[in-house]
Scaffold this motif. Structure first.
Motif, PDB file in Angstrom:
ATOM      1  N   GLU A  27       0.845  -1.207   0.000  1.00  5.80           N
ATOM      2  CA  GLU A  27       0.000   0.000   0.000  1.00  5.80           C
ATOM      3  C   GLU A  27       0.880   1.257   0.000  1.00  5.80           C
ATOM      4  N   ILE A  28       1.899   1.260   0.838  1.00  2.00           N
ATOM      5  CA  ILE A  28       2.776   2.439   0.948  1.00  2.00           C
ATOM      6  C   ILE A  28       3.509   2.667  -0.377  1.00  2.00           C
ATOM      7  N   ALA A  29       3.941   1.570  -1.020  1.00  2.00           N
ATOM      8  CA  ALA A  29       4.626   1.693  -2.319  1.00  2.00           C
ATOM      9  C   ALA A  29       3.669   2.253  -3.368  1.00  2.00           C
ATOM     10  N   ALA A  30       2.401   1.818  -3.337  1.00  2.00           N
ATOM     11  CA  ALA A  30       1.413   2.323  -4.306  1.00  2.00           C
ATOM     12  C   ALA A  30       1.186   3.818  -4.110  1.00  2.00           C
ATOM     13  N   VAL A  31       1.130   4.246  -2.874  1.00  2.00           N
ATOM     14  CA  VAL A  31       0.911   5.678  -2.595  1.00  2.00           C
ATOM     15  C   VAL A  31       2.097   6.497  -3.115  1.00  2.00           C
TER      16      VAL A  31
ATOM     17  N   PHE B 161       1.557   9.341  -5.967  1.00  2.00           N
ATOM     18  CA  PHE B 161       1.773  10.739  -5.577  1.00  2.00           C
ATOM     19  C   PHE B 161       3.286  10.994  -5.567  1.00  2.00           C
ATOM     20  N   PRO B 162       3.905  11.031  -6.760  1.00  2.00           N
ATOM     21  CA  PRO B 162       5.369  11.058  -6.825  1.00  2.00           C
ATOM     22  C   PRO B 162       5.995  12.293  -6.163  1.00  2.00           C
ATOM     23  N   TRP B 163       5.219  13.341  -6.016  1.00  2.21           N
ATOM     24  CA  TRP B 163       5.734  14.562  -5.384  1.00  2.21           C
ATOM     25  C   TRP B 163       5.787  14.462  -3.861  1.00  2.21           C
ATOM     26  N   SER B 164       5.127  13.431  -3.289  1.00  4.99           N
ATOM     27  CA  SER B 164       4.971  13.404  -1.830  1.00  4.99           C
ATOM     28  C   SER B 164       6.261  12.993  -1.137  1.00  4.99           C
ATOM     29  N   ARG B 165       6.482  13.559   0.047  1.00  2.03           N
ATOM     30  CA  ARG B 165       7.660  13.175   0.841  1.00  2.03           C
ATOM     31  C   ARG B 165       7.379  11.919   1.658  1.00  2.03           C
ATOM     32  N   SER B 166       6.121  11.650   1.897  1.00  2.67           N
ATOM     33  CA  SER B 166       5.728  10.465   2.674  1.00  2.67           C
ATOM     34  C   SER B 166       4.241  10.230   2.466  1.00  2.67           C
ATOM     35  N   TYR B 167       3.736   9.123   3.000  1.00  2.08           N
ATOM     36  CA  TYR B 167       2.304   8.815   2.941  1.00  2.08           C
ATOM     37  C   TYR B 167       1.522   9.908   3.691  1.00  2.08           C
ATOM     38  N   THR B 168       1.979  10.224   4.904  1.00  2.00           N
ATOM     39  CA  THR B 168       1.301  11.264   5.702  1.00  2.00           C
ATOM     40  C   THR B 168       1.270  12.595   4.954  1.00  2.00           C
ATOM     41  N   ASP B 169       2.367  12.864   4.216  1.00  2.00           N
ATOM     42  CA  ASP B 169       2.473  14.122   3.470  1.00  2.00           C
ATOM     43  C   ASP B 169       1.343  14.274   2.449  1.00  2.00           C
ATOM     44  N   VAL B 170       0.890  13.159   1.879  1.00  2.00           N
ATOM     45  CA  VAL B 170      -0.215  13.222   0.910  1.00  2.00           C
ATOM     46  C   VAL B 170      -1.452  13.820   1.586  1.00  2.00           C
ATOM     47  N   TYR B 171      -1.826  13.276   2.742  1.00  2.00           N
ATOM     48  CA  TYR B 171      -3.003  13.793   3.452  1.00  2.00           C
ATOM     49  C   TYR B 171      -2.766  15.234   3.926  1.00  2.00           C
TER      50      TYR B 171
END
Ligand code: GUN
Ligand code: ZN
Length: 432
Positions: free
Chosen positions: A235-239, A243-253
């Motif tokens: 799941e984390i790899a898919a995120v 969202f290639p610009w994101s620094r992390s999963y949390t960063d997306v939210y």
């Protein structure tokens, strides 16, 4: 004395977090006590001996009288997904969950399952939960209709999904916004009902949809937000890929304004220090779902690291990834997960978490989660000797409350629930 009724038994509630106040100062215990209820609220608590002779009393003898248990993350449409074999998160969603959730387009099906779901919560002593419905507004209607009928305090929302799911389970950014807004207008703050903006997780939302979720949060400042975060490595790899610009999963939210004191993130197993810092700064909550994390093979939640980093942690069943509706069973598995991480979960901490701690994590402290006069009369009555094995073990505890609670959470389940009260009404009674 109009309309007052009382529950008699051994009263226990928490006045502070044992992790902060220590085990001696954190709880209130009255060995032969009574909770007096009036108009859905707790009017007073005290020794049973002080009750007026003409007060109607339901006497539970040696049973424990606790605030109703609280579940910070559960999916009501997954009552028939529970115990689905052999898959990790993304496959489990495709193979089982997304198949079952399609049935909730039918309002009659949704109503029938909602009814079963509430019966099951109450027989387990749970009186409040943060609940995912499905993408169908009908599923939310069915849920809140039943909750309103029972007068339970619930948090729930329409799942928002606009990619990576079957066509029948997807909306789009605009529709998810307008359908969510209409449900919020109708249900949020109506009686005891609360709404949560519910983007399922970053994998099943486009940026446009997460933007819509953020707009809902800005439009309704006291609304909840619930989603999943950092549960499983695929799941984390898919995120990261989506969202290639994101620094992390949390960063997306974070980018879409979804963190905050009313945000509840399910799981949070695989987080970096930076993500923990951001969750802490924004006063967000992470829901620890031990039976689910073990069953779907997601990983071992590091409660010490999150709490040490200042993150609010709630405890949750996550049915149907989770394998039990019982918060007692959930606490027992939480203890085992923490053991595997060289940590512990003392019983007083576990019972604090299931009541006042989870209320606090949901921003509902003062209203539910304790027996404090003035709060809502949501109460569960638990038999600590409900099975032969429990009674046999209890013979050895010699009046030690912490030990009794530990045995209760380790061996107990729905068989321990003698009665459950919602806003002063007894809605479940085991008849013993
Ligand atoms: N991640 C996205 N959806 C789900 C779900 O329904 N259950 C769990 N455990 N994780 C999820
Ligand atoms: Zn979940």
């Amino acid at each position: 004395m109009t309309g007052k009724t009382a529950i008699r038994g051994r009263l226990l509630d928490f006045i502070a977090d044992p992790a902060e106040a220590g085990e001696e100062a954190c709880y209130r215990y009255i060995a032969d006590g009574a909770v007096v209820m009036e108009d859905g609220k707790i009017a007073s608590i005290g020794p049973a001996a002080d009750l007026p002779a003409d007060m109607p009393v339901e006497d539970y003898g040696q049973a424990l009288v606790l605030p109703g248990l609280i579940d910070t993350h559960i999916h009501y449409p997954q009552t028939r997904v529970i115990a689905s074999y052999g898959a990790q998160l993304l496959e489990w969603l495709d193979k089982y969950t997304f198949v079952e959730e399609q049935k909730f387009a039918d309002p009659d099906h949704a109503a029938a399952v909602a009814k079963f779901f509430f019966d099951e919560l109450l027989r387990n002593g749970t009186t409040t939960a943060a609940v995912y419905c499905t993408v169908h507004p009908e599923s939310v209607e069915a849920f809140f209709t039943e909750s309103e009928r029972l007068n339970t305090l619930m948090i729930a929302g329409k799942v928002m999904m606009d990619r990576n799911a079957p066509e029948a389970l997807t909306d789009d950014a605009e529709r998810s916004f307008s359908e969510s807004a209409a449900l919020i207008e109708k249900w949020h703050g109506r009686g005891r009902q609360h709404c949560a903006v519910t983007p399922r997780f970053a994998v099943t939302s486009t940026e446009a949809q997460l933007e819509a979720a953020g707009a809902l949060m800005r439009g309704y400042p006291d609304i909840y937000m619930q989603t999943h975060l950092a549960e499983n490595s695929a799941e984390i790899a898919a995120v990261a890929k989506q969202f290639p610009w994101s620094r992390s999963y949390t960063d997306v939210y974070d980018k879409f304004g979804l963190l905050g004191p009313r945000a509840i993130f399910g799981h949070g197993i695989h987080l970096s220090d930076g993500e923990i810092a951001r969750l802490s700064e924004t006063d967000s909550t992470v829901a620890f779902c031990p039976t689910s994390n073990l069953f779907i093979g997601s990983g071992l939640f590091d409660m010490g690291r999150l709490r040490g980093g200042g993150v609010k942690v709630g405890l949750a069943t996550d049915v149907g990834g989770g394998t039990s509706f019982s918060m007692l069973r959930t606490a027992a598995e939480a203890y085992k997960v923490l053991q595997l991480n060289n940590q512990n979960l003392p019983a007083l901490q576990a019972f604090h978490l299931m009541t006042r701690g989870n209320a606090d994590a949901l921003g509902l402290a003062g209203r539910i989660g304790t027996l404090e006069p003035g709060s809502d009369a949501d109460i569960t009555v638990l038999d600590t000797r409900a099975t032969p094995a429990m009674a046999h073990r209890m013979d050895t505890i010699d009046g030690n409350l912490a030990e009794e609670l530990f045995v209760l959470m380790t061996l107990g389940d729905d068989r321990s629930t003698l009665a459950t009260y919602v806003a002063g009404e007894r809605l479940y009674y085991a008849g013993r």
